[in-house]
Write a protein that holds these residues in place. Structure first.
Motif, PDB file in Angstrom:
ATOM      1  N   GLY A  92       0.813  -1.208   0.000  1.00 57.69           N
ATOM      2  CA  GLY A  92       0.000   0.000   0.000  1.00 57.69           C
ATOM      3  C   GLY A  92       0.848   1.260   0.000  1.00 57.69           C
ATOM      4  O   GLY A  92       2.053   1.216  -0.230  1.00 57.69           O
ATOM      5  N   PHE A  93       0.208   2.375   0.263  1.00 55.57           N
ATOM      6  CA  PHE A  93       0.864   3.675   0.289  1.00 55.57           C
ATOM      7  C   PHE A  93       1.245   3.995   1.729  1.00 55.57           C
ATOM      8  O   PHE A  93       0.391   4.028   2.613  1.00 55.57           O
ATOM      9  N   GLN A  94       2.534   4.214   1.965  1.00 58.02           N
ATOM     10  CA  GLN A  94       3.013   4.535   3.305  1.00 58.02           C
ATOM     11  C   GLN A  94       3.727   5.875   3.244  1.00 58.02           C
ATOM     12  O   GLN A  94       4.635   6.056   2.444  1.00 58.02           O
ATOM     13  N   VAL A  95       3.302   6.795   4.082  1.00 60.28           N
ATOM     14  CA  VAL A  95       3.874   8.133   4.080  1.00 60.28           C
ATOM     15  C   VAL A  95       4.408   8.471   5.463  1.00 60.28           C
ATOM     16  O   VAL A  95       3.856   8.014   6.471  1.00 60.28           O
ATOM     17  N   GLN A  96       5.499   9.243   5.498  1.00 59.12           N
ATOM     18  CA  GLN A  96       6.078   9.699   6.755  1.00 59.12           C
ATOM     19  C   GLN A  96       6.373  11.175   6.645  1.00 59.12           C
ATOM     20  O   GLN A  96       6.805  11.649   5.591  1.00 59.12           O
ATOM     21  N   GLY A  97       6.141  11.894   7.706  1.00 62.05           N
ATOM     22  CA  GLY A  97       6.450  13.313   7.756  1.00 62.05           C
ATOM     23  C   GLY A  97       6.221  13.829   9.160  1.00 62.05           C
ATOM     24  O   GLY A  97       5.311  13.376   9.856  1.00 62.05           O
ATOM     25  N   SER A  98       7.048  14.771   9.577  1.00 60.84           N
ATOM     26  CA  SER A  98       6.941  15.264  10.947  1.00 60.84           C
ATOM     27  C   SER A  98       5.633  15.999  11.201  1.00 60.84           C
ATOM     28  O   SER A  98       5.186  16.105  12.338  1.00 60.84           O
ATOM     29  N   HIS A  99       4.980  16.500  10.159  1.00 63.42           N
ATOM     30  CA  HIS A  99       3.739  17.246  10.333  1.00 63.42           C
ATOM     31  C   HIS A  99       2.492  16.354  10.314  1.00 63.42           C
ATOM     32  O   HIS A  99       1.397  16.819  10.572  1.00 63.42           O
ATOM     33  N   ILE A 100       2.663  15.064  10.034  1.00 60.37           N
ATOM     34  CA  ILE A 100       1.527  14.148   9.963  1.00 60.37           C
ATOM     35  C   ILE A 100       1.167  13.727  11.384  1.00 60.37           C
ATOM     36  O   ILE A 100       2.022  13.258  12.134  1.00 60.37           O
ATOM     37  N   PRO A 101      -0.082  13.907  11.789  1.00 63.45           N
ATOM     38  CA  PRO A 101      -0.472  13.547  13.159  1.00 63.45           C
ATOM     39  C   PRO A 101      -0.303  12.055  13.417  1.00 63.45           C
ATOM     40  O   PRO A 101      -0.449  11.239  12.520  1.00 63.45           O
ATOM     41  N   THR A 102       0.013  11.723  14.646  1.00 64.77           N
ATOM     42  CA  THR A 102       0.122  10.324  15.044  1.00 64.77           C
ATOM     43  C   THR A 102      -0.880  10.068  16.166  1.00 64.77           C
ATOM     44  O   THR A 102      -1.272  10.981  16.890  1.00 64.77           O
ATOM     45  N   ALA A 103      -1.257   8.828  16.290  1.00 64.26           N
ATOM     46  CA  ALA A 103      -2.208   8.448  17.339  1.00 64.26           C
ATOM     47  C   ALA A 103      -1.540   8.575  18.704  1.00 64.26           C
ATOM     48  O   ALA A 103      -0.337   8.350  18.821  1.00 64.26           O
ATOM     49  N   PRO A 104      -2.297   8.915  19.723  1.00 70.36           N
ATOM     50  CA  PRO A 104      -1.714   8.969  21.068  1.00 70.36           C
ATOM     51  C   PRO A 104      -1.364   7.557  21.525  1.00 70.36           C
ATOM     52  O   PRO A 104      -1.905   6.576  21.009  1.00 70.36           O
ATOM     53  N   PRO A 105      -0.463   7.428  22.490  1.00 71.70           N
ATOM     54  CA  PRO A 105      -0.111   6.088  22.972  1.00 71.70           C
ATOM     55  C   PRO A 105      -1.310   5.421  23.648  1.00 71.70           C
ATOM     56  O   PRO A 105      -2.191   6.099  24.178  1.00 71.70           O
ATOM     57  N   ILE A 106      -1.314   4.098  23.634  1.00 71.61           N
ATOM     58  CA  ILE A 106      -2.387   3.346  24.281  1.00 71.61           C
ATOM     59  C   ILE A 106      -2.193   3.466  25.790  1.00 71.61           C
ATOM     60  O   ILE A 106      -1.089   3.227  26.296  1.00 71.61           O
ATOM     61  N   PRO A 107      -3.238   3.825  26.542  1.00 67.74           N
ATOM     62  CA  PRO A 107      -3.111   3.909  27.999  1.00 67.74           C
ATOM     63  C   PRO A 107      -2.669   2.564  28.578  1.00 67.74           C
ATOM     64  O   PRO A 107      -3.064   1.503  28.082  1.00 67.74           O
ATOM     65  N   PRO A 108      -1.842   2.591  29.639  1.00 62.64           N
ATOM     66  CA  PRO A 108      -1.322   1.333  30.220  1.00 62.64           C
ATOM     67  C   PRO A 108      -2.416   0.342  30.604  1.00 62.64           C
ATOM     68  O   PRO A 108      -2.252  -0.865  30.411  1.00 62.64           O
ATOM     69  N   GLU A 109      -3.549   0.836  31.125  1.00 68.37           N
ATOM     70  CA  GLU A 109      -4.630  -0.068  31.531  1.00 68.37           C
ATOM     71  C   GLU A 109      -5.200  -0.826  30.337  1.00 68.37           C
ATOM     72  O   GLU A 109      -5.484  -2.022  30.414  1.00 68.37           O
ATOM     73  N   ILE A 110      -5.379  -0.114  29.241  1.00 71.42           N
ATOM     74  CA  ILE A 110      -5.909  -0.750  28.020  1.00 71.42           C
ATOM     75  C   ILE A 110      -4.881  -1.727  27.465  1.00 71.42           C
ATOM     76  O   ILE A 110      -5.232  -2.838  27.036  1.00 71.42           O
ATOM     77  N   GLN A 111      -3.594  -1.351  27.471  1.00 73.93           N
ATOM     78  CA  GLN A 111      -2.553  -2.238  26.974  1.00 73.93           C
ATOM     79  C   GLN A 111      -2.506  -3.537  27.781  1.00 73.93           C
ATOM     80  O   GLN A 111      -2.401  -4.615  27.208  1.00 73.93           O
ATOM     81  N   ARG A 112      -2.625  -3.432  29.108  1.00 71.93           N
ATOM     82  CA  ARG A 112      -2.645  -4.641  29.947  1.00 71.93           C
ATOM     83  C   ARG A 112      -3.850  -5.513  29.606  1.00 71.93           C
ATOM     84  O   ARG A 112      -3.745  -6.740  29.539  1.00 71.93           O
ATOM     85  N   ALA A 113      -5.004  -4.890  29.396  1.00 67.25           N
ATOM     86  CA  ALA A 113      -6.211  -5.655  29.057  1.00 67.25           C
ATOM     87  C   ALA A 113      -6.040  -6.361  27.713  1.00 67.25           C
ATOM     88  O   ALA A 113      -6.427  -7.525  27.557  1.00 67.25           O
ATOM     89  N   LEU A 114      -5.467  -5.689  26.748  1.00 66.87           N
ATOM     90  CA  LEU A 114      -5.236  -6.308  25.436  1.00 66.87           C
ATOM     91  C   LEU A 114      -4.277  -7.493  25.553  1.00 66.87           C
ATOM     92  O   LEU A 114      -4.486  -8.541  24.938  1.00 66.87           O
ATOM     93  N   GLU A 115      -3.229  -7.313  26.344  1.00 65.35           N
ATOM     94  CA  GLU A 115      -2.264  -8.396  26.534  1.00 65.35           C
ATOM     95  C   GLU A 115      -2.920  -9.587  27.249  1.00 65.35           C
ATOM     96  O   GLU A 115      -2.692 -10.741  26.904  1.00 65.35           O
ATOM     97  N   TRP A 116      -3.762  -9.313  28.244  1.00 69.39           N
ATOM     98  CA  TRP A 116      -4.443 -10.385  28.952  1.00 69.39           C
ATOM     99  C   TRP A 116      -5.378 -11.127  27.994  1.00 69.39           C
ATOM    100  O   TRP A 116      -5.411 -12.356  27.987  1.00 69.39           O
ATOM    101  N   ASN A 117      -6.135 -10.374  27.189  1.00 69.34           N
ATOM    102  CA  ASN A 117      -7.047 -11.011  26.223  1.00 69.34           C
ATOM    103  C   ASN A 117      -6.283 -11.902  25.257  1.00 69.34           C
ATOM    104  O   ASN A 117      -6.732 -13.005  24.931  1.00 69.34           O
TER     105      ASN A 117
END
Length: 143
Positions: free
Chosen positions: A101-126
């Motif tokens: 696919g098309f992959q683009v990188q640039g410092s002005h492109i918004p990025t998603a915020p990090p996953i909160p630790p509680e959600i990350q733990r839940a995902l890992e447990w699942n």
């Protein structure tokens, strides 16, 4: 083998799609901008180069080549673009268009915020407990 007319169409579409936004530069207008350098090479083997720069700070570099992917031979392209934003900031991007696919990188492109630790733990447990993915509601007949 890619037909030359298909390759030219891909090059023209990619150039038009990926070129910098057409906004008047600070203190001037787009009608005053001129191309200061340009290189366009389309080879019979499917390789191509398309580079240009304009007097108002737009720069575009692009190259591509055919690549065997399963039963098809798509053209794999990569390049970079830069321009001066309306606020005067220099904007630069790099990109690759390939079988992934098309992959683009640039410092002005918004990025998603990090996953909160509680959600990350839940995902890992699942992920570690797939047998409990049904939320305790097992379908009839399953024990």
């Amino acid at each position: 083998m890619i037909k030359p007319c298909v390759l030219v169409a891909v090059v023209l579409c990619t150039t038009g799609t990926l070129s910098a936004p057409q906004r008047p530069p600070p203190g001037g207008s787009e009608k005053d901008a001129v191309i200061t350098s340009q290189q366009l090479e389309v080879n019979f083997d499917g390789n191509y180069i398309n580079n240009f720069e304009t007097s108002n700070g737009i720069s575009h570099q692009e190259s591509g080549q055919p690549k065997q992917v399963e039963q098809e031979t798509p053209v794999i392209s990569q390049g970079s673009d830069s321009y001066v934003a309306p606020d005067g900031q220099q904007v630069s991007i790099t990109w690759v268009a390939d079988e992934n696919g098309f992959q683009v990188q640039g410092s002005h492109i918004p990025t998603a915020p990090p996953i909160p630790p509680e959600i990350q733990r839940a995902l890992e447990w699942n992920a570690a407990h797939p047998e409990e993915d049904d939320g305790g509601q097992r379908p009839p007949g399953r024990e």
